[in-house]
Design a protein around this motif. Structure first.
Motif, mmCIF file in Angstrom:
data_model
loop_
_atom_site.group_PDB
_atom_site.id
_atom_site.type_symbol
_atom_site.label_atom_id
_atom_site.label_comp_id
_atom_site.label_asym_id
_atom_site.label_seq_id
_atom_site.Cartn_x
_atom_site.Cartn_y
_atom_site.Cartn_z
ATOM 1 N N UNK A 178 0.811 -1.220 0.000
ATOM 2 C CA UNK A 178 0.000 0.000 0.000
ATOM 3 C C UNK A 178 0.843 1.267 0.000
ATOM 4 N N UNK A 179 2.099 1.172 0.476
ATOM 5 C CA UNK A 179 2.952 2.365 0.518
ATOM 6 C C UNK A 179 3.435 2.748 -0.875
ATOM 7 N N UNK A 180 3.936 1.784 -1.603
ATOM 8 C CA UNK A 180 4.479 2.067 -2.934
ATOM 9 C C UNK A 180 3.552 1.632 -4.064
ATOM 10 N N UNK A 181 2.425 1.012 -3.708
ATOM 11 C CA UNK A 181 1.400 0.658 -4.683
ATOM 12 C C UNK A 181 1.912 -0.320 -5.749
ATOM 13 N N UNK A 182 2.622 -1.334 -5.318
ATOM 14 C CA UNK A 182 3.017 -2.385 -6.252
ATOM 15 C C UNK A 182 2.497 -3.730 -5.748
ATOM 16 N N UNK A 183 2.398 -4.662 -6.695
ATOM 17 C CA UNK A 183 1.957 -6.013 -6.376
ATOM 18 C C UNK A 183 3.179 -6.891 -6.119
ATOM 19 N N UNK A 184 3.156 -7.646 -5.048
ATOM 20 C CA UNK A 184 4.228 -8.609 -4.797
ATOM 21 C C UNK A 184 4.036 -9.801 -5.715
ATOM 22 N N UNK A 185 5.104 -10.162 -6.422
ATOM 23 C CA UNK A 185 5.011 -11.198 -7.447
ATOM 24 C C UNK A 185 5.090 -12.577 -6.814
ATOM 25 N N UNK A 186 4.135 -13.435 -7.174
ATOM 26 C CA UNK A 186 4.158 -14.827 -6.720
ATOM 27 C C UNK A 186 4.941 -15.706 -7.692
ATOM 28 N N UNK A 187 4.663 -15.549 -8.981
ATOM 29 C CA UNK A 187 5.377 -16.358 -9.989
ATOM 30 C C UNK A 187 5.121 -15.795 -11.376
ATOM 31 N N UNK A 188 6.003 -16.183 -12.285
ATOM 32 C CA UNK A 188 5.837 -15.879 -13.699
ATOM 33 C C UNK A 188 5.414 -17.159 -14.410
ATOM 34 N N UNK A 189 4.475 -17.039 -15.327
ATOM 35 C CA UNK A 189 3.951 -18.201 -16.041
ATOM 36 C C UNK A 189 4.216 -18.018 -17.525
ATOM 37 N N UNK A 190 4.813 -19.016 -18.154
ATOM 38 C CA UNK A 190 5.073 -18.934 -19.585
ATOM 39 C C UNK A 190 3.773 -18.993 -20.380
ATOM 40 N N UNK A 191 3.870 -18.817 -21.686
ATOM 41 C CA UNK A 191 2.696 -18.763 -22.551
ATOM 42 C C UNK A 191 1.801 -19.989 -22.324
ATOM 43 N N UNK A 192 0.560 -19.780 -21.872
ATOM 44 C CA UNK A 192 -0.317 -20.905 -21.544
ATOM 45 C C UNK A 192 -1.125 -21.367 -22.757
ATOM 46 N N UNK A 193 -1.774 -22.519 -22.621
ATOM 47 C CA UNK A 193 -2.745 -22.901 -23.640
ATOM 48 C C UNK A 193 -4.018 -22.078 -23.431
ATOM 49 N N UNK A 194 -4.976 -22.223 -24.329
ATOM 50 C CA UNK A 194 -6.164 -21.380 -24.301
ATOM 51 C C UNK A 194 -6.984 -21.594 -23.029
ATOM 52 N N UNK A 195 -7.075 -22.841 -22.580
ATOM 53 C CA UNK A 195 -7.868 -23.137 -21.390
ATOM 54 C C UNK A 195 -7.268 -22.470 -20.151
ATOM 55 N N UNK A 196 -5.951 -22.550 -20.005
ATOM 56 C CA UNK A 196 -5.305 -21.925 -18.852
ATOM 57 C C UNK A 196 -5.366 -20.405 -18.949
ATOM 58 N N UNK A 197 -5.187 -19.865 -20.156
ATOM 59 C CA UNK A 197 -5.270 -18.419 -20.327
ATOM 60 C C UNK A 197 -6.650 -17.900 -19.946
ATOM 61 N N UNK A 198 -7.680 -18.648 -20.311
ATOM 62 C CA UNK A 198 -9.040 -18.248 -19.953
ATOM 63 C C UNK A 198 -9.227 -18.257 -18.437
ATOM 64 N N UNK A 199 -8.631 -19.254 -17.771
ATOM 65 C CA UNK A 199 -8.730 -19.327 -16.310
ATOM 66 C C UNK A 199 -8.008 -18.154 -15.657
ATOM 67 N N UNK A 200 -6.882 -17.728 -16.244
ATOM 68 C CA UNK A 200 -6.123 -16.629 -15.678
ATOM 69 C C UNK A 200 -6.908 -15.313 -15.730
ATOM 70 N N UNK A 201 -7.542 -15.033 -16.849
ATOM 71 C CA UNK A 201 -8.210 -13.737 -16.959
ATOM 72 C C UNK A 201 -9.488 -13.688 -16.125
ATOM 73 N N UNK A 202 -9.974 -14.842 -15.676
ATOM 74 C CA UNK A 202 -11.134 -14.854 -14.796
ATOM 75 C C UNK A 202 -10.754 -14.567 -13.353
ATOM 76 N N UNK A 203 -9.449 -14.525 -13.084
ATOM 77 C CA UNK A 203 -8.948 -14.169 -11.762
ATOM 78 C C UNK A 203 -8.380 -12.750 -11.804
#
Length: 494
Positions: A178-203
């Protein structure tokens, strides 16, 4: 200790990663002239826009040093020419072969360390489109500040996804600082398939990875040594035996070719986000429009806001469409007409035509692969070929003759050369030509011509202040470009 200048200001060093090939944008983007040098989103090329964008960053009262550009040896004169067009300069490091982004950033970090005390590096792809430079630089400034103050070791920029894109990497975030207004990174995910990409944008905690990273040079070097020792030592060895060839820096080619290929994400970013790592990475949300323009679908979507015709079509060039919807057409030299079609990509150049359904936009590189298998020159080169002195374009050819249009930039010269298998006729159609033919030197103006006999030493120069254009007719038993014996060259070519 963070790098500072004489006034006590932190030194920021932009690093322009300029080595992509852009095969999914064939036939416009090719190996000899890849997408970063194309004008796909405005009056300047994507590479030039990346350089110009830094001016907005400097307005935020940051000390921004001359950028370091890491590019391919084959593109060195394209880089110089496009820098000259926008009156900019840079440090240019040439890679003899492409080894992905981790070795590129390591080269830049080693160069920065020779100039400054632990500079803050901004790794920027050279081929992305940003709709608002000021908004981009405001976000970038916040990320730089967080790295300077050591709140996080690496900062990146994330983009809120608007659809399930399988061509982008994703960033999964945890809590928000909240002080610097950045998100703490949990992980980086490589290019997903369509099903996983759809799941990501729903979150709400997944973002597109913009490929922009902010890191101190010494931390990067320590991290790459820890997580990818082969890249670190290989690049270091090539760097410390480099060749300085103003304005270029050339790492040792033999040593560099032995380096394993790796990306910034795989080499350092993902290990830093592993569960046993104590490193804190932060993602700042980029609110302005962004695209990596990695496919024709992406180009169409980006341009649609400014260039959309009726029925969601985007036309560039001489195009007529009737009963046509959601089509993208790039027409360079002739009329392209469409009737009763939907969802197509049509890109027409002087030597190749692409027609693809938008749903297959990611697969254009399959055509390039097929062309390479068949050893077709259209895979890698255009009819217009750029040289440090200008360009030439093939107009027509048949057995024993070839016709070219040649443009020589003001005050530039071709090499002093000769040919073993061809003679040449030159006709000036624009500007003034200085022609050396054997022991004779003459000036030719528009509508004048000359003849270069087989085997005679010759040179073409432009002494004027406007581009020189000639029509060249070659005749002989062998007409390929390797029939050139260079005796003297202003650009260091053999």
């Amino acid at each position: 200790m963070t790098a500072i200048n004489n006034q006590g200001t932190t030194v920021i060093v932009p690093v322009i990663l300029c080595g992509g090939s852009g095969t999914r944008l064939w036939p416009l983007s090719r190996e000899s002239y890849p997408k970063q040098f194309l004008k796909l989103a405005g009056e300047h090329s994507l590479f030039q826009q990346t350089i110009i964008r830094l001016a907005s960053l400097a307005q935020n009262k940051l000390k921004v040093e001359k950028p370091i550009i890491v590019t391919n040896e084959a593109h060195r004169f394209l880089v110089l020419d496009q820098l000259h067009q926008i009156d900019q300069s840079a440090t240019i490091i040439l890679e003899p072969v492409a080894k992905n982004t981790a070795p590129s950033l390591t080269l830049a970090a080693l160069q920065a360390n020779e100039l400054y005390d632990n500079a803050v590096l901004i790794a920027l792809p050279a081929d992305h489109a940003i709709s608002n430079d000021n908004d981009f630089c405001t976000t970038l400034t916040a990320a730089i500040s967080a790295v300077i103050t050591a709140d996080i070791v690496i900062a990146t920029l994330g983009v809120t996804p608007t659809y399930a894109e399988t061509g982008y990497g994703y960033i999964e975030c945890q809590t928000v600082d909240t002080k610097l207004n950045y998100h703490k990174v949990a992980r980086f995910v490589e290019k997903p398939n369509l099903q996983r990409a759809q799941a990501y944008i729903e979150q709400s905690n997944f973002y597109w990875n913009s490929g922009v990273f902010i890191v101190k040079s010494q931390f990067w070097l320590a991290a790459i040594e820890k997580f990818d020792n082969a890249v670190f030592h290989g690049v270091s060895s090539a760097w410390h035996t480099k060749k300085l060839d103003t304005p270029f820096i050339r790492p040792n080619a033999d040593l560099f070719k032995a380096i394993p290929s790796n990306s910034i994400d795989y080499a350092v970013i993902e290990p830093c986000t592993s569960t046993d790592s104590n490193y804190q990475l932060g993602m700042f949300e980029l609110s302005t429009g962004w695209s990596d323009l990695g496919t024709w679908q992406a180009v169409s979507d980006y341009q649609k806001a400014d260039k959309a015709e009726t029925n969601d079509n985007v036309w560039l060039g001489d195009v007529i469409g009737i009963d046509t919807t959601n089509c993208y057409v790039h027409a360079e030299q002739r009329l392209v007409s469409l009737l009763g079609v939907d969802d197509l990509i049509i890109v027409d150049t002087d030597d190749a035509l692409l027609i693809a359904h938008k749903s297959h936009s990611q697969d254009v590189k399959k055509i390039v692969n097929k062309l390479n298998e068949d050893k077709r020159v259209e895979a890698n080169t255009h009819r217009r070929v750029y040289r440090p002195w200008g360009w030439y374009q093939s107009i027509d050819e048949c057995e024993r003759f070839k016709v070219k249009r040649i443009c020589v930039q003001p005050k530039a010269s071709l090499s002093l050369q000769k040919h073993h298998h061809r003679a040449e006729h030159w006709v000036v159609v624009k500007g003034t030509a200085e022609v050396t033919c054997g022991s004779e030197t003459l000036l030719l103006s528009e509508n004048q011509s000359t003849y270069i006999p087989l085997g005679v030493t010759h040179r073409l120069s432009n002494p004027g202040n406007i581009p020189l254009e000639i029509i060249e007719v070659q005749s002989g038993s062998y007409l390929e470009e390797d029939d050139i014996v260079r005796l003297q060259d202003d650009y260091g070519r053999g």
